[in-house]
Design a protein around this motif. Sequence first.
Motif, short mmCIF file in Angstrom:
data_model
loop_
_atom_site.label_atom_id
_atom_site.label_comp_id
_atom_site.label_asym_id
_atom_site.label_seq_id
_atom_site.Cartn_x
_atom_site.Cartn_y
_atom_site.Cartn_z
N LYS A 177 -93.34 -57.20 -33.60
CA LYS A 177 -93.28 -55.88 -32.97
C LYS A 177 -93.69 -54.79 -33.95
O LYS A 177 -94.52 -53.92 -33.64
CB LYS A 177 -91.88 -55.61 -32.41
CG LYS A 177 -91.81 -54.30 -31.64
CD LYS A 177 -90.47 -54.14 -30.93
CE LYS A 177 -90.51 -52.88 -30.09
NZ LYS A 177 -89.31 -52.69 -29.32
N ALA A 178 -93.13 -54.81 -35.16
CA ALA A 178 -93.49 -53.82 -36.17
C ALA A 178 -94.95 -53.97 -36.59
O ALA A 178 -95.64 -52.98 -36.83
CB ALA A 178 -92.57 -53.95 -37.39
N ILE B 261 -97.45 -54.97 -34.71
CA ILE B 261 -98.28 -54.41 -33.64
C ILE B 261 -98.20 -52.89 -33.64
O ILE B 261 -99.20 -52.19 -33.47
CB ILE B 261 -97.89 -55.01 -32.27
CG1 ILE B 261 -98.43 -56.44 -32.17
CG2 ILE B 261 -98.42 -54.15 -31.12
CD1 ILE B 261 -98.05 -57.18 -30.91
N GLU B 262 -97.00 -52.35 -33.83
CA GLU B 262 -96.82 -50.89 -33.81
C GLU B 262 -97.55 -50.18 -34.95
O GLU B 262 -98.00 -49.05 -34.80
CB GLU B 262 -95.33 -50.53 -33.84
CG GLU B 262 -94.62 -50.86 -32.54
CD GLU B 262 -93.11 -50.69 -32.61
OE1 GLU B 262 -92.58 -50.50 -33.72
OE2 GLU B 262 -92.47 -50.77 -31.54
N THR B 263 -97.69 -50.84 -36.09
CA THR B 263 -98.35 -50.22 -37.25
C THR B 263 -99.82 -50.62 -37.39
O THR B 263 -100.52 -50.05 -38.22
CB THR B 263 -97.60 -50.57 -38.56
OG1 THR B 263 -97.59 -51.99 -38.72
CG2 THR B 263 -96.19 -50.04 -38.53
N ASN C 53 -104.45 -48.34 -31.01
CA ASN C 53 -103.28 -47.52 -31.35
C ASN C 53 -103.67 -46.19 -31.97
O ASN C 53 -102.91 -45.23 -31.91
CB ASN C 53 -102.35 -48.27 -32.31
CG ASN C 53 -101.60 -49.39 -31.62
OD1 ASN C 53 -101.47 -49.42 -30.41
ND2 ASN C 53 -101.09 -50.33 -32.41
N TYR D 117 -104.30 -53.82 -30.86
CA TYR D 117 -103.93 -55.17 -30.47
C TYR D 117 -104.51 -55.45 -29.08
O TYR D 117 -104.92 -54.53 -28.35
CB TYR D 117 -102.41 -55.37 -30.47
CG TYR D 117 -101.69 -54.51 -29.46
CD1 TYR D 117 -101.32 -55.02 -28.22
CD2 TYR D 117 -101.38 -53.18 -29.73
CE1 TYR D 117 -100.66 -54.22 -27.29
CE2 TYR D 117 -100.73 -52.38 -28.82
CZ TYR D 117 -100.37 -52.91 -27.59
OH TYR D 117 -99.73 -52.13 -26.67
N TYR E 24 -92.06 -61.04 -28.88
CA TYR E 24 -91.06 -60.35 -29.70
C TYR E 24 -89.75 -61.13 -29.76
O TYR E 24 -89.06 -61.12 -30.78
CB TYR E 24 -90.79 -58.95 -29.17
CG TYR E 24 -91.98 -58.01 -29.21
CD1 TYR E 24 -93.07 -58.24 -30.04
CD2 TYR E 24 -92.01 -56.89 -28.39
CE1 TYR E 24 -94.15 -57.37 -30.07
CE2 TYR E 24 -93.09 -56.01 -28.41
CZ TYR E 24 -94.15 -56.25 -29.26
OH TYR E 24 -95.21 -55.39 -29.28
#
Length: 194
Positions: free
Chosen positions: A60-61, A63-65, A94, A69, A53
Motif C-alpha cells: 500500500k505504501a 503504491i501510494e509513493t 499518481n 500503478y 494489501y
Amino acid sequence: MINLIRTIKTKRIMFAAGVLMLVSGCASMGSGTVAEKRDAILTMQDVALAKLYKEKPDVKAQIETAPGYAVFSNANVNIIFVSAGTGYGVVNNNTTGHQTYMNMAEGGVGLGIGAKDYRIVLVFHSQKAINYFIENGWTAGGNADATAKAGQKGMSVEGEGYLGDITVYTMTESGLALQASVKGTKFWPDKQLN
C-alpha cells in the motif's frame, strides 16, 4: 482404434472451444455505457488492491509513493501446447491524477492445460516506465504455475516479479491450471474508454 483416436481428438477440440468461450466471456467487458464499464474496472481494481494489501500490507505504501500503478483482470486458458488470454484494466498516474483504461491480450506456447482468472498489479517506479508502458505495453517472458482454486477454497502459486522500473504482483481469483509456457502480453489503450 482409429475411431477411438478421432473421438479423443474431437473431445479435446470441444473442450478447447468451450474453455476459450469461457475465458473470452470472463475477460470481456460486455455491454454497458462507457461510464458503467469504467466503474466496473475501478471496482475490480479496488477489490484486487484490497486483496493485495491484505496479503502484503507493505505494498500500500509502495503504491501510494510510486509515480503510478496499474491493475488488470485477465482470464487465461492453456490447451496442451497453446495458451491465450484477454483482459482489461487501468493505469493510474499518481503524479498527474490521469487514468488510462487499457486492454490486454496474451498468447504463448508451452505445455499445460486448464483455465484461470487472475489479477495483475503493476507498480511503476518512474514516470518513464508509465509512459513506455502506455505507449508500447509489450512484455515477453516465461511462466510456470499451478492453480486449483474456487473462491476462497483451494490454492495457487502467486508471485512478485521485477521488470526494470516495474514491480509486478499476480493474484489468482479462480481456476484449475497446470502450465509452463513462454508467452508475450500486449497492453494497449482502450479507444472507447479513454
